[in-house]
Design an enzyme around this catalytic site. Structure first.
Site, PDB file in Angstrom:
ATOM      1  N   HIS A 178       0.590  -1.174   0.402  1.00  7.49           N
ATOM      2  CA  HIS A 178      -0.265  -0.098  -0.137  1.00  7.49           C
ATOM      3  C   HIS A 178       0.783   1.076  -0.100  1.00  7.49           C
ATOM      4  O   HIS A 178       0.141   1.933  -0.946  1.00  7.49           O
ATOM      5  CB  HIS A 178      -1.011  -0.374   1.467  1.00  7.49           C
ATOM      6  CG  HIS A 178      -2.077   1.084   0.993  1.00  7.49           C
ATOM      7  ND1 HIS A 178      -1.788   2.185   0.757  1.00  7.49           N
ATOM      8  CD2 HIS A 178      -3.215   1.290   0.889  1.00  7.49           C
ATOM      9  CE1 HIS A 178      -2.742   2.548   1.166  1.00  7.49           C
ATOM     10  NE2 HIS A 178      -4.079   2.214   0.696  1.00  7.49           N
ATOM     11  N   GLU A 210       0.919   4.295  -3.077  1.00 11.77           N
ATOM     12  CA  GLU A 210       0.862   5.278  -2.855  1.00 11.77           C
ATOM     13  C   GLU A 210       1.860   6.281  -2.531  1.00 11.77           C
ATOM     14  O   GLU A 210       2.435   7.315  -2.222  1.00 11.77           O
ATOM     15  CB  GLU A 210      -1.027   5.433  -1.459  1.00 11.77           C
ATOM     16  CG  GLU A 210      -1.400   4.836  -1.601  1.00 11.77           C
ATOM     17  CD  GLU A 210      -2.973   5.507  -1.582  1.00 11.77           C
ATOM     18  OE1 GLU A 210      -2.044   6.128  -0.568  1.00 11.77           O
ATOM     19  OE2 GLU A 210      -4.041   4.921  -1.530  1.00 11.77           O
ATOM     20  N   HIS A 243      -7.223  -1.308  -4.271  1.00  6.59           N
ATOM     21  CA  HIS A 243      -6.292  -1.576  -4.984  1.00  6.59           C
ATOM     22  C   HIS A 243      -5.544  -2.969  -5.772  1.00  6.59           C
ATOM     23  O   HIS A 243      -4.924  -2.688  -6.905  1.00  6.59           O
ATOM     24  CB  HIS A 243      -5.138  -1.496  -3.987  1.00  6.59           C
ATOM     25  CG  HIS A 243      -5.357  -0.072  -3.019  1.00  6.59           C
ATOM     26  ND1 HIS A 243      -5.644   1.017  -4.014  1.00  6.59           N
ATOM     27  CD2 HIS A 243      -5.033   0.502  -1.530  1.00  6.59           C
ATOM     28  CE1 HIS A 243      -5.047   2.015  -3.412  1.00  6.59           C
ATOM     29  NE2 HIS A 243      -5.421   1.628  -1.823  1.00  6.59           N
TER      30      HIS A 243
END
Ligand code: CO
Length: 298
Positions: A178, A210, A243
């Site tokens: 992530h 991210e 995601h």
């Protein structure tokens, strides 16, 4: 007189256990709270449920509750599926109301980032409450990638997870973490990369959605390994949710990693979209961490 003293001694002796019982009003009542970011995708939910199940079957008789940290997901679940999943603070208040005295909070997070910090904040806030609205004991389990040892353990699990694919020397495993742009915990992805390099150099490539490393960093690294011609894309997340399905493997998303890699010349790209929470070895590792935490507290 002799008789009176004897009965007095007897009366006191009889009272001692009663008094100590009165002082120690209740016995310890332990409970556990698994905390996840959450998901609204039923297919992806299995990953969370299987971790909850692993903890439940290891500690029969101890209630194991579930909380989600994402309010967007909690509200979506309530609206679309009529399921009400509490926040960590709601779940702890509920456990307190039901008379539980000791709580083990079990976050399912990969890194000790912002989300993990917020779970700790709630737990320590409850830990600071004296009196009937607090607990006698509350502790929080560490995340998976917690330091060098944690990264080595996860690297071992990943080696097993992809053992069949690693047999083909032309295959590289691309893992999507992530990532967190503002928190030092993002460095844990590089710590894990180091552990993977030591076990299987040039076979695993970690990127994040991210933060850093980015997919561009991953492609730069892939160019240093021209022997890698086939790629497997997989989430480095407990849940293979939004995601994994869109940012990683989305065929219709022009900027998804699968499309970016294809555009840049890697044609043989496949996916393995299963959350780490469904991996039996990750579940065992979570249970091991809970045992370790409970043993430390005793
Ligand atoms: Co996200």
């Amino acid at each position: 007189m002799q008789k009176f003293i004897t009965s007095l001694v007897l009366a006191v002796l009889v009272m001692i256990p009663a008094m100590s019982q009165a002082h120690d009003k209740h016995e310890d009542r332990p409970a556990m709270l698994v905390v996840s970011f959450g998901t609204s995708m039923p297919e992806a939910r299995k990953a969370i449920d299987s971790l909850v199940e692993a903890v439940r079957s290891e500690f029969p008789g101890v209630p194991v509750r579930l909380a989600f940290t994402s309010n967007i997901i909690r509200r979506k679940l309530q609206k679309e599926q009529g399921e009400s999943v509490p926040t960590p603070s709601q779940a702890l208040a509920q456990l307190n109301d039901e008379g539980y005295t000791h709580v083990t909070v079990i976050p399912t997070h990969m890194i000790p980032g912002e989300e993990y910090d917020e779970v700790c904040d709630v737990a320590w806030a409850f830990g600071g409450i004296d009196g009937k609205f607090g607990f006698e004991g509350i502790s929080v389990c560490s995340p998976f990638l917690d330091g060098v040892k944690g990264c080595e353990t996860v690297a071992d699990i990943l080696m097993k997870r992809f053992s069949e694919r690693l047999k083909d020397k032309e295959t590289g495993i691309i893992l999507m973490g992530h990532g967190t742009p503002e928190h030092f915990a993002n460095a844990q992805y590089l710590q894990l990369q180091l552990a993977l390099n030591q076990k299987a150099y040039g076979r695993f490539f970690i990127g994040t959605v991210e933060s850093a490393p980015t997919i561009d960093d991953v492609m730069a690294e892939l160019k240093r390994h021209p022997e890698i011609k086939k790629l497997v894309l997989s989430p480095l997340m407990i849940v293979a949710g939004d995601h994994a399905n869109n940012d990683l493997a989305g065929e219709d998303e022009p900027d998804s990693w699968i499309n970016t890699l294809r555009k840049n010349g890697w044609k043989d790209v496949t996916t393995y979209l299963v959350g780490l929470g469904e991996d039996k070895n990750i579940a065992s590792e979570l249970v091991r961490k809970v045992h370790k935490l409970i043993d430390e507290d005793d």
